[in-house]
Scaffold this motif. Structure first.
Motif, PDB file in Angstrom:
ATOM      1  N   GLN B  98      23.574 -57.274 -52.569  1.00 30.37           N
ATOM      2  CA  GLN B  98      22.267 -56.610 -52.455  1.00 30.37           C
ATOM      3  C   GLN B  98      22.145 -55.870 -51.125  1.00 30.37           C
ATOM      4  O   GLN B  98      21.521 -54.811 -51.051  1.00 30.37           O
ATOM      5  CB  GLN B  98      21.137 -57.639 -52.597  1.00 30.37           C
ATOM      6  N   ALA B  99      22.740 -56.431 -50.078  1.00 25.28           N
ATOM      7  CA  ALA B  99      22.669 -55.772 -48.768  1.00 25.28           C
ATOM      8  C   ALA B  99      23.287 -54.375 -48.833  1.00 25.28           C
ATOM      9  O   ALA B  99      22.721 -53.405 -48.317  1.00 25.28           O
ATOM     10  CB  ALA B  99      23.374 -56.622 -47.715  1.00 25.28           C
ATOM     11  N   PHE B 100      24.441 -54.258 -49.476  1.00 20.58           N
ATOM     12  CA  PHE B 100      25.105 -52.953 -49.547  1.00 20.58           C
ATOM     13  C   PHE B 100      24.339 -51.985 -50.449  1.00 20.58           C
ATOM     14  O   PHE B 100      24.305 -50.778 -50.193  1.00 20.58           O
ATOM     15  CB  PHE B 100      26.557 -53.127 -50.006  1.00 20.58           C
ATOM     16  N   LYS B 102      21.070 -52.056 -50.892  1.00 17.63           N
ATOM     17  CA  LYS B 102      19.892 -51.661 -50.119  1.00 17.63           C
ATOM     18  C   LYS B 102      20.278 -50.545 -49.145  1.00 17.63           C
ATOM     19  O   LYS B 102      19.577 -49.546 -49.008  1.00 17.63           O
ATOM     20  CB  LYS B 102      19.405 -52.892 -49.348  1.00 17.63           C
ATOM     21  N   ASP B 103      21.419 -50.718 -48.494  1.00 16.33           N
ATOM     22  CA  ASP B 103      21.905 -49.719 -47.545  1.00 16.33           C
ATOM     23  C   ASP B 103      22.101 -48.369 -48.222  1.00 16.33           C
ATOM     24  O   ASP B 103      21.912 -47.323 -47.607  1.00 16.33           O
ATOM     25  CB  ASP B 103      23.229 -50.208 -46.939  1.00 16.33           C
TER      26      ASP B 103
END
Lengths: 262, 262, 262, 262
Positions: B98-100, B102-103
C-alpha cells in the motif's frame, strides 16, 4: 510555558521470532511515545502485532522505527545504500506498520529512523531527503524525528513535514552537537540524578554541556531513552518523576510540537 | 451479457535484488490485473517500487501477492503456520505494498495469496478466515482472489468482503475442482488453441472438463496466467486475442465483479 | 556397569546478532556435550565462533545442531522439504560448524537435528536417511543423535554410522515412545526430584513410565536438557548431582557408546 | 616459459532458490577454475550441491567465493564490518562449501572473496588479514585469490599462504592498478579482440595500459571473466581460443603458481 513540554520516547518491539528483547510493557508505563521496529533490523509481523496492541492498551503514541535490512547487525552496521534505496526501504517499513495500526484503530504519530540509518540521515543530506520523501509520501501527517539540529530535521522541515529534535538523556555530547560514540569512556551517563539534571537543562535552558565543557544549543522536542535492561526502566521512571517534579509536562511528540506552534 | 466479462491476471514483481524474473513490462501490455510480490517469497522494496511504477505506466490494476516468509522456497513450500501468523503476515505485506501504491497515487484493487499460502487457504477454513480478516482490516475495499469455489472465497464472502473466483488457463483440473499437481503428466496445457477453448468454455458455459472427462462447474471472475517465460507471454497474447475475438470483454477484477452485481 | 554411563546434552549457541539466549557458559559447567546452532534456525557466524571457544574452555564435546532454514520460527515450524533439500541443508550447516571447530583445534563429536527437522526425521524414513547420508558424507566419525528408537537412529545404524538414543529428562512420554506435545498439561516435568528419578529409571532399568502408566522400553545414550532459563540451569545441576550420587557416570556421547560396545 | 601459464576463472553458482543466474555449465567448458557462491550474497545449499556436481563433471577446479551477508545487495554494498566479523563470515562460508566438496570427493583449490568484501580486503590491511587468517585456519592448502598487487595478496603471502594475483579481462585499469568503477564510461571492454590483446600483454609482458595511457606492472596468475550473459560466454570462449593460439597455456591456479615456483 509552552517550552516546558517534552516527549519521552523509547525503542520497542525489537524482538524477533523466539527472541525477546527488553521489557516493552514496563517501559510503556513511563514513556509518551514508542518507536516500533518494522521487521528489517528487528521486529517481525508477530512482534509488531503484539507491540501495537500493547501500545493501545497503555495509550502511548506509536511511531515507525525503520532500519537498514540487516537483522544480524541490528541495523547498526552502516551500509552503502543509495537515496533511492533509502526512500523505498522506509516506505516499505512505514507501510507495514501502518497496517497493524489500522487494524488496531490507531494512527502513526511519527517516524524515526533506527541506528545506522538514523546516523547516516543525520549527516548526509541526500539520505535525509530520501527519508523525508518517504514519510511525506506515505505518512504525511506523521512527525519525522531526527537528531537535534541534524540534516534529517532540516530536510523534513524544508519539505513541509513536521519534524522533531531528539536528544539523548543518557549520552554525552561533542561540542558540535553530535553524540560521543559509545565505545569512548564517559559516553553513557548512568547516574539518574545527572540524567535528570541534564535533560532538565536542555528543556528549560536549551543547552547541554559538551564533553569539553562548552555549551551546545539544543531545544529538545523529544527525549530518547533506552529500555533494554531493568536498570534502564528504573532510569526512565526516575527521569519521568524528576521532570514532572520540576514542572515539565510530558506529552506525545505531536502535542509538544503543537505547544510550540510548530 | 454480464457473464462475458473476465479479468486476466499475472504474477509480477517476482525479482529480488540482482535477480530478475520474467518480462514484467511485456506482460503488462496484455493483462488487466497484476499481482505484485511483497518481499516474503519474492520481491523487495526496490522491485516493488519499480513494478508499481510500471503498472501505473500501463494502467493495469494492482493487487498484493503476499506469500509465506520463505524466499529460498519461493513461497511454494508449505509451512505449519497458525491463523494468527497468517493474519499478521498478510497484513504486513499488504501494508507494505500500500505504501508504494500511495506513493504512485494508486489504489490496491485486490489481494491474492501466493503459492503454498494460496493452496493452504483454499482448503483450510481457519487459514482462509485469517487471510480474509487481514484484508478486511487493512484493505477493506480490495477484492480477495482465491481458487474458484475454495474456502478462501467462501471465507471472504461470509465476512462481507468482495471475492473473486480464479481459474487457471493452462492447468488441468481434477473432478473436485482442484488443480492437477504440476508433476503429473498433462497437468500443464501448452497448446494455445486448447487454452483459449478451455477458458472460453469456462467464461461462457461455466464449466471445465476435468481429467476424467467429467464436467466441473466453474464461473471465473479472473483467469491466471504465468508469465515467466517468452512462450508464456505469447500464450497470454494469444488468450487475450482469442477471448476478444469470441466476444469476451477483458476488464479488471473489480469491473468484472460489478458487472455481475457482486 | 557399561550401561550406567550416560551423556547430558544441551542446545547452545542459540543467539543471533544482538539477540542473546540462555546462559551458555553456566550450562557448560554441568553438561558433557553441547549442540551448537548453525545459522539456520538460530546462531550466526559470530555466535558460533564464541560458542566453540567457550566449549573448548570448559572441555565439553561439541556437536552440530542443524535446523530448518527458518529463523523467525526458530526451526520449530514444519516445512515441506524434500530428502534432497534435507541432505544439502544438513551438509551445509555441519560444514560451517566444522570450520569453527577446525579453527579451535577441536573435532565434531556428533550431529543432532533441531526442532521440526528432528521430529520429521524421527518419523519419516526418507528424511531420516537424508540426514544420515549428510552426516556420513561430511562427518563420518560423528555420532548421529536422534529420538530414542526413532527412524533417525535406525537410518544411521543401517548406514553404518554411530547413532545415539536420546531421551528427554523433563518431558512426559506417550505409550508409543513419542513425546507428549508441550501444549498438553503435564507434558513438561518441573520437579527436580521427579526428573532425577525418571532419568535414573531410564538409565538403570531401561524404561520410562508413559502418561497412561504403561512402561516403555528406552535405553538412553544421552539425556537432553533445556537450558534457556535460570531454573533450567538449576535443574541441570540437580540432575547431574542426582545421577552422580546414584552411581551413574556422566561422559560424552562417544564414550558412552564405546562403553556399550556400539 | 613458466610465465606463460595462466588460469581463467569465473563466478558461478550465483542463483538462489528459484532464481537462476547465468549459464554455469556453458562457462565450465571454457574456464579452468570456478568461484562458487556460498549462501551469503548468492547461492544456497541446493545451488551449491548442483554447482559442485557440475564442476566435477567438467573437471574444473573449485574455490569458495564468500561474500558479505547481503543477499538483496548481492554482496556489492559495502558494510561496516569488523575484522573479527570478516574472519568468522569467511570461515563459515568456506566450511559450508567444503562439505559439498567432501561429498563430491573434491578439494577446495582456492578462496576468492566476492564483491564489496573483495574490494574492502584489497585496500584495508586489517580486513585482508582477517580473510587470510580464516583461510589459513580452515583451508590452509587453498590459494587465496585477490586483486593483483593488493593488500589481500600481501596479507596472504606474509602469513605463509599461497596467493594469486587476479586481473580482469574486460575491465579498464587506473594508473594505480585499481579498477575503473563500472559506472564510468569505458570501464568495461566488450570488444573480444581487445580483451584478448590486453590479457596477452599482461601474461607475456606483465603490464596493462591504464586509462591515462601509462603502463602498470601486473603479473597475472588468474584472469577473471564474467559469465552472466550469453555474450559473456562467447567472450570467454574467444579469450580461451585467443590465448591458446598465442601459446599461453591455460591451467588451474595451483598449477600456475607451481609453474612459477610460488
Amino acid at each position: 510555558m509552552a517550552n516546558y513540554l517534552v516527549d519521552l520516547n523509547a525503542d520497542l518491539g525489537e524482538g524477533f521470532g523466539a527472541y525477546v528483547v527488553g521489557t516493552d510493557e514496563e517501559l510503556m508505563k513511563h514513556v509518551t511515545s514508542v518507536n516500533v521496529a518494522c521487521g528489517f533490523h528487528a521486529g517481525d509481523f508477530m512482534v509488531m502485532a503484539r507491540t501495537v496492541k500493547l501500545a493501545k492498551k497503555w495509550s502511548v503514541a506509536v511511531g515507525a522505527h525503520p532500519g537498514l535490512p540487516d537483522l544480524q547487525g541490528f541495523g547498526r552496521r552502516e551500509m552503502k545504500v543509495t537515496p533511492e534505496e533509502v526512500k523505498s526501504m522506509v516506505m516499505y517499513q512505514v507501510g507495514a506498520l501502518q497496517a497493524f495500526l489500522k487494524d488496531a484503530g490507531m494512527h502513526m504519530q511519527h517516524v524515526k529512523p533506527h541506528g545506522a540509518l538514523y546516523n547516516m540521515a543525520a549527516r548526509d543530506l541526500a539520505l535525509a531527503a530520501a527519508v523525508a520523501e518517504a514519510v511525506k509520501s506515505v505518512a504525511p501527517e506523521a512527525v519525522l524525528v531526527g537528531l537535534a539540529n541534524s540534516e534529517l530535521v532540516n530536510a523534513a522541515r524544508s519539505m513541509g513535514l513536521m519534524a522533531a529534535n531528539e536528544v539523548f538523556a543518557d549520552r554525552a555530547y561533542n561540542p558540535d552537537g553530535s553524540l560521543v560514540p559509545r565505545h569512548i569512556p564517559g559516553a553513557v551517563i548512568t547516574d539518574p540524578e545527572q540524567v535528570v539534571e541534564r535533560v532538565f537543562r536542555m528543556v528549560y535552558h536549551h543547552e547541554v554541556i559538551a564533553v569539553d565543557g562548552s555549551k551546545v544549543f539544543i531545544d529538545p522536542d523529544t527525549v530518547c531513552l533506552h529500555g533494554d535492561t531493568a536498570e534502564a526502566v528504573a532510569l526512565v521512571a526516575a527521569l519521568r518523576n524528576g521532570l514532572t517534579r520540576e514542572g515539565v509536562t510530558l506529552a506525545p511528540i505531536k502535542t509538544v510540537l503543537a505547544s510550540k506552534g510548530l
